[in-house]
Write an enzyme that holds these catalytic residues in place. Structure first.
Site, PDB file in Angstrom:
ATOM      1  N   SER A 121      -6.911  45.577 123.090  1.00 27.84           N
ATOM      2  CA  SER A 121      -8.022  45.172 123.947  1.00 27.84           C
ATOM      3  C   SER A 121      -9.375  45.335 123.266  1.00 27.84           C
ATOM      4  O   SER A 121     -10.354  44.739 123.693  1.00 27.84           O
ATOM      5  CB  SER A 121      -8.022  46.006 125.238  1.00 27.84           C
ATOM      6  OG  SER A 121      -8.188  47.385 124.931  1.00 27.84           O
ATOM      7  N   HIS A 142      -3.556  39.419 124.669  1.00 25.38           N
ATOM      8  CA  HIS A 142      -4.118  40.512 125.457  1.00 25.38           C
ATOM      9  C   HIS A 142      -3.956  40.280 126.949  1.00 25.38           C
ATOM     10  O   HIS A 142      -4.603  39.404 127.535  1.00 25.38           O
ATOM     11  CB  HIS A 142      -5.602  40.688 125.110  1.00 25.38           C
ATOM     12  CG  HIS A 142      -6.247  41.790 125.880  1.00 25.38           C
ATOM     13  ND1 HIS A 142      -7.546  41.712 126.351  1.00 25.38           N
ATOM     14  CD2 HIS A 142      -5.771  43.007 126.296  1.00 25.38           C
ATOM     15  CE1 HIS A 142      -7.835  42.825 127.005  1.00 25.38           C
ATOM     16  NE2 HIS A 142      -6.774  43.614 126.981  1.00 25.38           N
ATOM     17  N   GLU A 154      -5.542  36.653 127.154  1.00 25.55           N
ATOM     18  CA  GLU A 154      -6.383  36.160 126.070  1.00 25.55           C
ATOM     19  C   GLU A 154      -5.526  35.972 124.816  1.00 25.55           C
ATOM     20  O   GLU A 154      -4.897  36.926 124.351  1.00 25.55           O
ATOM     21  CB  GLU A 154      -7.510  37.152 125.792  1.00 25.55           C
ATOM     22  CG  GLU A 154      -8.455  37.330 126.964  1.00 25.55           C
ATOM     23  CD  GLU A 154      -9.467  38.434 126.763  1.00 25.55           C
ATOM     24  OE1 GLU A 154     -10.618  38.278 127.214  1.00 25.55           O
ATOM     25  OE2 GLU A 154      -9.114  39.474 126.154  1.00 25.55           O
ATOM     26  N   ASN A 192     -13.728  41.581 128.217  1.00 26.41           N
ATOM     27  CA  ASN A 192     -14.463  42.829 127.980  1.00 26.41           C
ATOM     28  C   ASN A 192     -15.856  42.580 127.422  1.00 26.41           C
ATOM     29  O   ASN A 192     -16.761  43.396 127.597  1.00 26.41           O
ATOM     30  CB  ASN A 192     -13.671  43.741 127.046  1.00 26.41           C
ATOM     31  CG  ASN A 192     -12.540  44.443 127.767  1.00 26.41           C
ATOM     32  OD1 ASN A 192     -12.625  44.722 128.963  1.00 26.41           O
ATOM     33  ND2 ASN A 192     -11.464  44.718 127.055  1.00 26.41           N
TER      34      ASN A 192
END
Length: 506
Positions: A121, A142, A154, A192
């Site tokens: 991540s 991910h 992802e 993120n």
């Protein structure tokens, strides 16, 4: 049904690995679960089977389907057992040396045509692959916890990743029932990275003493439509997870001001006030329930006060109509009378700056955030300046609460709360598009599914107006002198031309 990968290995039997194993089996693959800790793979398999059993009891699977799924999932005792797999997904600890060592070993075990994927991540896919003989085989894959419910994954291309690897992984993600979004190998990937503005800007607002945690959470939920406030969210995810991500992305971007973390979370992390799981974070929890003080009632003011509205107020016509509807006695002169409440509605500026520039009596001046259509919100937000008299503050609060809508009164802040947080979110998203981290469409999908925002950040910018977003950011930069608020070229150009933030060059 054609299965992209017929035999899949998942390395790591923690919550993430179990979730990936579960949806891989449900997608039709035979799945091998491995973990280096003794007994962890068996316990992980049992946990997945127990989850399927619960779904069977709820009618999601019949008995035959349940048995088929159980037969597809096996626990194995060594990496050597993964030799015949055509996809290996790593979901181990976020330690780059551990991952590098694992993939060096894996590429010598599995077939040369097998695909290797990391669920990292926060680490660079390129850096993980750097120790491999064939880094083109590795891509990021991910997922988000809980994997069966968080319907986005992802797919991340490292510097040397073969395009066909990403295509196969994206197809497999869709087969799992997830939305696959394609990202370049940049810090934080999409979700993120895009999520930096929500928490960090809220922390800056608290750090300036503008409002407390609960007030900011209420404003962003009621005025902007977020499902959770930033401090509720950080308590849910826990600071031992969220603060290191803030620091990691900030450092990976060589201290880019847009991603600057806060000493507030660093201090709370050091104190062990991590959130729900420790019983104390930004809120205190009793039996898992946040203890939040009730909002104070609106003040009672005997007579409606005369109100004068600045000619430069945002949504001035709507504001005048609102004040009239609420029973305020509107003044229409070029200047306010000596006793009138003065109302301003800036975009990006603070009340102090507006009062000084427009030569208004600061003791009687109160700001209201009109960026969002009043009819579309559950809360109005007022701001005082350091000179505002208490009777004027109370008069404004009483007036704007007369129809029963919630009102928050905060201290002076450029951009109030919503303008600052939304402007930061939109600006970071626009700059991600400028950097070609991902396509605008994939960014919107990833953020909606991964972060649960009411709209994707580019759609949010379009909703409030790219030109308004530009004005907010330019004025915030003027008030604070901080490059954090400099508008991204993507936003600046589209705002100047009146284009949607989703618009891509031909």
């Amino acid at each position: 049904m054609t299965v992209n990968f017929s035999k899949v290995a998942v390395v790591g039997a923690g919550a993430m690995g179990r979730g990936i194993a579960q949806i891989a089996a449900q997608a039709g693959s035979d799945v091998l679960l491995f973990d280096s800790f003794d007994g962890a793979a068996v316990r992980g398999r049992d946990a997945v089977v127990a989850q399927w059993q619960k779904l069977h009891e709820k009618g999601k699977f019949d008995a035959v389907q349940l048995q088929t799924l159980v037969e597809r999932l096996s626990a194995v005792g060594s990496l050597a057992d993964l030799t015949n797999c055509d996809l290996v997904v790593e979901a181990v600890v976020e330690d780059i040396q551990v991952k590098r060592t694992l993939f060096r070993e894996l590429e010598g075990l599995v077939d040369s045509a097998a695909t290797l994927a990391t669920n990292t991540s926060s680490l660079s896919v390129t850096a993980i692959a750097a120790g491999m003989a064939h880094p083109e085989r590795l891509a990021g894959f991910h997922f988000f916890n809980p994997v069966p419910l968080m319907k986005v994954v992802e797919v991340v291309a490292g510097f040397k990743t073969a395009p066909a690897v990403c295509e196969r992984l994206a197809g497999y993600a869709r087969q799992m029932g997830h939305s696959a979004v394609q990202a370049q190998d940049t810090p934080g990937f999409i979700v993120n990275h895009a999520g930096r503005g929500f928490g960090t800007e809220a922390l800056r607002i608290v750090g300036e003493g503008v409002a407390d945690f609960a007030t900011i959470d209420r404003i962003l939920k009621d005025q902007a439509g977020f499902r959770l406030g930033p401090f509720e969210l950080m308590d849910l995810t826990a600071l031992d997870v969220s603060h290191p991500v803030m620091e990691s992305i900030y450092r990976q971007y060589y201290e880019e001001p847009r991603y600057r973390p806060s000493v507030i979370t660093a201090q709370r992390l050091a104190a062990g006030a991590l959130g729900r799981k420790t019983g104390e974070g930004f809120y205190r929890y009793v039996d898992g329930v946040a203890q939040v003080e009730a909002e104070p009632a609106a003040p009672v003011v005997a007579d409606p006060i005369a109100v004068w509205v600045s000619p430069r107020a945002a949504r001035r016509a709507e504001l005048l109509k609102l004040i009239h509807t609420l029973g305020g006695r509107l003044e229409t002169g070029a200047a306010p009378s000596p006793a009138a409440l003065i109302v301003v509605a800036p975009l990006g500026f603070d009340v102090t700056t507006v009062a000084a520039v427009e030569r208004l009596d600061a003791t009687r001046t109160v700001g209201i955030d009109m960026m969002v259509d009043d009819a579309a919100t559950k809360r109005r937000v007022l701001a005082t300046n350091p000179a505002t008299r208490r009777d004027m503050r109370d008069a404004a609060h009483a007036l704007f609460a007369r129809d029963g809508k919630a009102v928050s009164v905060i201290r002076d802040s450029g951009g109030f709360v919503t303008q600052r947080v939304v402007g930061t979110i939109v600006n970071i998203a626009a700059d991600m598009c400028q950097q070609r981290v991902c396509s605008p469409a994939d960014l919107e999908t990833a953020v909606r599914l991964g972060l649960g925002y009411p709209q994707g950040p580019l759609a949010m910018g379009d909703l409030y107006g790219p030109t308004n977003m530009l004005e907010v950011l330019f004025n915030l930069q003027t008030v604070y002198g901080d490059p954090r608020y400099r508008p991204s070229p993507w936003l600046r150009r589209r705002g100047a031309l009146g284009l949607s933030l989703m618009h891509e060059e031909e």
